[in-house]
Design a protein around this motif. Structure first.
Motif, PDB file in Angstrom:
ATOM      1  N   LEU A 105       0.879  -1.163  -0.033  1.00  0.00           N
ATOM      2  CA  LEU A 105       0.144  -0.005   0.055  1.00  0.00           C
ATOM      3  C   LEU A 105       0.866   1.325   0.095  1.00  0.00           C
ATOM      4  O   LEU A 105       1.899   1.368   0.939  1.00  0.00           O
ATOM      5  CB  LEU A 105      -0.948   0.090   1.191  1.00  0.00           C
ATOM      6  CG  LEU A 105      -1.909   0.983   1.249  1.00  0.00           C
ATOM      7  CD1 LEU A 105      -3.332   0.529   1.861  1.00  0.00           C
ATOM      8  CD2 LEU A 105      -1.456   2.441   2.005  1.00  0.00           C
ATOM      9  N   GLU A 106       0.804   2.355  -1.040  1.00  0.00           N
ATOM     10  CA  GLU A 106       1.633   3.211  -1.197  1.00  0.00           C
ATOM     11  C   GLU A 106       0.891   4.435  -0.661  1.00  0.00           C
ATOM     12  O   GLU A 106      -0.157   4.537  -0.500  1.00  0.00           O
ATOM     13  CB  GLU A 106       2.200   3.504  -2.524  1.00  0.00           C
ATOM     14  CG  GLU A 106       2.735   2.010  -3.368  1.00  0.00           C
ATOM     15  CD  GLU A 106       3.217   2.660  -4.558  1.00  0.00           C
ATOM     16  OE1 GLU A 106       3.647   3.477  -4.938  1.00  0.00           O
ATOM     17  OE2 GLU A 106       3.470   1.710  -5.231  1.00  0.00           O
ATOM     18  N   GLU A 107       1.643   5.362  -0.405  1.00  0.00           N
ATOM     19  CA  GLU A 107       1.285   6.775   0.203  1.00  0.00           C
ATOM     20  C   GLU A 107       1.549   8.124  -0.458  1.00  0.00           C
ATOM     21  O   GLU A 107       2.386   7.787  -1.217  1.00  0.00           O
ATOM     22  CB  GLU A 107       1.575   6.984   1.768  1.00  0.00           C
ATOM     23  CG  GLU A 107       1.338   5.713   2.552  1.00  0.00           C
ATOM     24  CD  GLU A 107       2.308   6.029   3.922  1.00  0.00           C
ATOM     25  OE1 GLU A 107       1.318   5.996   5.004  1.00  0.00           O
ATOM     26  OE2 GLU A 107       3.436   6.148   4.118  1.00  0.00           O
ATOM     27  N   VAL A 108       1.085   9.017  -0.213  1.00  0.00           N
ATOM     28  CA  VAL A 108       1.502  10.509  -0.744  1.00  0.00           C
ATOM     29  C   VAL A 108       1.176  11.513   0.390  1.00  0.00           C
ATOM     30  O   VAL A 108       0.215  11.334   1.100  1.00  0.00           O
ATOM     31  CB  VAL A 108       0.762  10.832  -1.947  1.00  0.00           C
ATOM     32  CG1 VAL A 108      -0.693  11.087  -1.824  1.00  0.00           C
ATOM     33  CG2 VAL A 108       1.416  12.045  -2.765  1.00  0.00           C
ATOM     34  N   ARG A 116      -1.632  21.929   7.841  1.00  0.00           N
ATOM     35  CA  ARG A 116      -1.081  20.747   8.437  1.00  0.00           C
ATOM     36  C   ARG A 116      -0.933  19.417   7.185  1.00  0.00           C
ATOM     37  O   ARG A 116      -1.571  19.758   6.423  1.00  0.00           O
ATOM     38  CB  ARG A 116      -2.142  20.052   9.443  1.00  0.00           C
ATOM     39  CG  ARG A 116      -2.040  20.881  10.744  1.00  0.00           C
ATOM     40  CD  ARG A 116      -3.036  20.357  11.810  1.00  0.00           C
ATOM     41  NE  ARG A 116      -4.411  20.157  11.231  1.00  0.00           N
ATOM     42  CZ  ARG A 116      -4.868  19.109  10.931  1.00  0.00           C
ATOM     43  NH1 ARG A 116      -4.298  17.998  10.787  1.00  0.00           N
ATOM     44  NH2 ARG A 116      -6.168  19.030  10.164  1.00  0.00           N
ATOM     45  N   LYS A 117       0.043  18.613   7.486  1.00  0.00           N
ATOM     46  CA  LYS A 117       0.512  17.967   6.330  1.00  0.00           C
ATOM     47  C   LYS A 117      -0.008  16.232   6.928  1.00  0.00           C
ATOM     48  O   LYS A 117      -0.034  16.246   8.097  1.00  0.00           O
ATOM     49  CB  LYS A 117       1.839  17.716   6.050  1.00  0.00           C
ATOM     50  CG  LYS A 117       2.251  19.056   5.213  1.00  0.00           C
ATOM     51  CD  LYS A 117       3.527  19.209   4.925  1.00  0.00           C
ATOM     52  CE  LYS A 117       4.101  20.364   4.211  1.00  0.00           C
ATOM     53  NZ  LYS A 117       3.289  20.928   3.207  1.00  0.00           N
ATOM     54  N   ALA A 118       0.033  15.245   5.992  1.00  0.00           N
ATOM     55  CA  ALA A 118      -0.655  13.995   6.418  1.00  0.00           C
ATOM     56  C   ALA A 118      -0.140  12.950   5.393  1.00  0.00           C
ATOM     57  O   ALA A 118      -0.044  13.456   4.175  1.00  0.00           O
ATOM     58  CB  ALA A 118      -2.063  13.885   6.600  1.00  0.00           C
ATOM     59  N   ARG A 119       0.124  11.972   5.478  1.00  0.00           N
ATOM     60  CA  ARG A 119       0.422  10.900   4.646  1.00  0.00           C
ATOM     61  C   ARG A 119      -1.038  10.086   4.352  1.00  0.00           C
ATOM     62  O   ARG A 119      -1.505   9.478   5.418  1.00  0.00           O
ATOM     63  CB  ARG A 119       1.398   9.808   5.104  1.00  0.00           C
ATOM     64  CG  ARG A 119       2.646  10.423   5.452  1.00  0.00           C
ATOM     65  CD  ARG A 119       3.431  11.080   4.268  1.00  0.00           C
ATOM     66  NE  ARG A 119       3.982   9.911   3.330  1.00  0.00           N
ATOM     67  CZ  ARG A 119       4.540  10.153   2.435  1.00  0.00           C
ATOM     68  NH1 ARG A 119       4.925  11.181   1.921  1.00  0.00           N
ATOM     69  NH2 ARG A 119       4.729   8.967   1.623  1.00  0.00           N
ATOM     70  N   GLU A 120      -1.410  10.078   3.104  1.00  0.00           N
ATOM     71  CA  GLU A 120      -2.626   9.453   2.760  1.00  0.00           C
ATOM     72  C   GLU A 120      -2.674   8.398   1.713  1.00  0.00           C
ATOM     73  O   GLU A 120      -1.524   8.408   0.887  1.00  0.00           O
ATOM     74  CB  GLU A 120      -3.684  10.534   2.128  1.00  0.00           C
ATOM     75  CG  GLU A 120      -4.895  10.073   2.214  1.00  0.00           C
ATOM     76  CD  GLU A 120      -6.054  11.514   2.223  1.00  0.00           C
ATOM     77  OE1 GLU A 120      -6.263  11.802   3.251  1.00  0.00           O
ATOM     78  OE2 GLU A 120      -6.564  11.747   1.164  1.00  0.00           O
ATOM     79  N   ILE A 121      -3.417   7.270   2.015  1.00  0.00           N
ATOM     80  CA  ILE A 121      -3.387   6.085   0.930  1.00  0.00           C
ATOM     81  C   ILE A 121      -3.258   6.648  -0.511  1.00  0.00           C
ATOM     82  O   ILE A 121      -4.318   7.678  -0.733  1.00  0.00           O
ATOM     83  CB  ILE A 121      -4.758   5.417   1.211  1.00  0.00           C
ATOM     84  CG1 ILE A 121      -4.433   4.565   2.467  1.00  0.00           C
ATOM     85  CG2 ILE A 121      -4.809   4.332   0.169  1.00  0.00           C
ATOM     86  CD1 ILE A 121      -5.650   3.553   2.921  1.00  0.00           C
ATOM     87  N   CYS A 122      -2.544   6.096  -1.064  1.00  0.00           N
ATOM     88  CA  CYS A 122      -2.554   6.288  -2.763  1.00  0.00           C
ATOM     89  C   CYS A 122      -2.535   5.390  -3.398  1.00  0.00           C
ATOM     90  O   CYS A 122      -1.576   4.342  -3.876  1.00  0.00           O
ATOM     91  CB  CYS A 122      -1.294   7.092  -2.944  1.00  0.00           C
ATOM     92  SG  CYS A 122      -1.279   7.770  -4.844  1.00  0.00           S
ATOM     93  N   PRO A 123      -3.923   4.651  -3.777  1.00  0.00           N
ATOM     94  CA  PRO A 123      -4.124   3.350  -4.325  1.00  0.00           C
ATOM     95  C   PRO A 123      -3.557   3.174  -5.812  1.00  0.00           C
ATOM     96  O   PRO A 123      -3.245   4.152  -6.518  1.00  0.00           O
ATOM     97  CB  PRO A 123      -5.642   3.211  -4.626  1.00  0.00           C
ATOM     98  CG  PRO A 123      -6.195   4.193  -3.470  1.00  0.00           C
ATOM     99  CD  PRO A 123      -5.095   5.318  -3.445  1.00  0.00           C
TER     100      PRO A 123
END
Length: 364
Positions: A105-108, A116-123
């Motif tokens: 599972l990759e993130e961006v 604010r910043k966050a790492r979110e799922i990147c399908p």
């Protein structure tokens, strides 16, 4: 009672384990049987390729209902990493990658309006939505950007939202006007049901404009629809909308998302937000006909959005409408910082002109 053994679902090249496969996610209705967790996972595997057309390389928030959905259940509002954090609710939005995510599972990284910043799922592959189903996800909320450039949208989203006193036939009429208008302006729109009573129209665009410009383009288009059809409104305040179809322009803001194509929705009968041809949409009587049980058969004739990535349109004609049509800036959502030129954030019925300055600040 013996625990139900885990089941396995094939998604692309991966086999995924689904625990508690018999857990009821949707109760039976008069027209549909009950839906289990395993059936949700199998559905996302079945629609994997067209679903990935909507999600691939996009930051994606998850709408999770870990114990299933029932009438009367509520979705938590506000930031949350669990059902009891940041607001009580039976379901919640997961904007950050859940703990325990598989290594494929990759993130961006994305930036919220607050900075604010966050790492979110990147399908990136069909196994990802199936794993999300294992985590209780029913609805996918992708950003209108790709991970190569998360600050410049490649998609305009036109959300036709029926207000009290209107029905699905009114939405279809306005959708037809929207289609004609887009074609006249040289843009190609792709329509889908919302999974409830609304209609969403997506337009792929070149990633050359900011979120602010995208929002202004949506306002310009909405005002053109208002000009052509008296049953349309862009009024932000509900008390001013009347019995009209609201064009929700704020869905084009940063960190505002719309349920993806082929997402399930938390409504009776496991409805699906379903892409249709324009002719199919015009002939649709009841969007509840499009659900977990019927959509796979519909896809046997092909994905209606198979060509959505073939053309990236120019946003300029809609920005010209924004500049030309009267009305100026409109309100942003309440969780946004005060924006330049924004009207006062107070309901018109509660506003006393002498109590507010030109910047929308209350005068004590």
């Amino acid at each position: 009672m013996a625990k139900t053994p885990a089941a396995h679902v094939q998604a692309g090249e991966r086999e995924l384990r689904i625990s508690s496969p018999d857990r009821v996610i949707y109760e039976a209705t008069d027209s549909t049987p009950e839906v289990t967790k395993l059936m949700v996972a199998q559905f996302f595997a079945t629609v994997g390729d067209p679903l990935m057309r909507a999600l691939r390389d996009r930051p994606t928030a998850l709408e999770r209902w870990p114990d299933g959905w029932r009438e009367g259940m509520k979705l938590a509002t506000g930031p949350t990493t669990g059902p009891n954090s940041g607001g009580e609710g039976d379901g919640f939005y997961q904007k950050r990658t859940p703990k325990g995510a598989p290594d494929y599972l990759e993130e961006v990284e994305i930036t919220f309006p607050s900075g604010r910043k966050a790492r979110e799922i990147c399908p990136t592959e069909p196994a990802v939505p199936v794993w999300c189903a294992q985590m209780g996800a029913l609805t996918f909320h992708p950003w209108p950007v790709r991970r190569a450039d998360v600050d410049h949208p490649d998609e305009l989203r036109i959300d036709l939202d029926p207000q009290p006193g209107t029905d699905f036939a009114d939405v279809l009429r306005v959708a037809g006007v929207a289609r004609e208008t887009l074609e006249e302006l040289g843009l190609r729109g792709f329509a889908k049901t919302s999974g409830n009573r609304g209609v969403h129209i997506f337009v792929r665009i070149r990633p050359e404009w900011t979120f602010e410009e995208l929002r202004h383009a949506a306002i310009g288009f909405g005002r053109e629809l208002e000009r052509r059809d008296g049953g349309v409104t862009t009024a932000w305040w509900k008390e001013e909308r009347g019995e009209r179809i609201f064009v929700d322009f704020n869905q084009n803001n940063r960190d505002r998302t719309i349920a993806s194509a082929y997402s399930l929705r938390p409504r009776p009968g496991a409805p699906v937000s379903t892409p249709l041809t324009w002719d199919e949409l015009a002939d649709l009587k009841d969007p509840r006909e499009l659900n977990l049980f019927t959509v796979p058969d519909l896809l046997a004739d092909g994905d209606r959005w198979a060509q959505i990535d073939d053309e990236a349109c120019d946003l300029t004609p809609l920005l010209e409408l924004w500049e030309k049509l009267p009305g100026g800036e409109l309100n942003f959502p309440p969780d946004y910082p005060k924006m330049p030129g924004e009207p006062p954030r107070v309901q018109p019925s509660k506003k006393v002109a002498s109590h507010w300055d030109e910047e929308g600040n209350r005068i004590e």
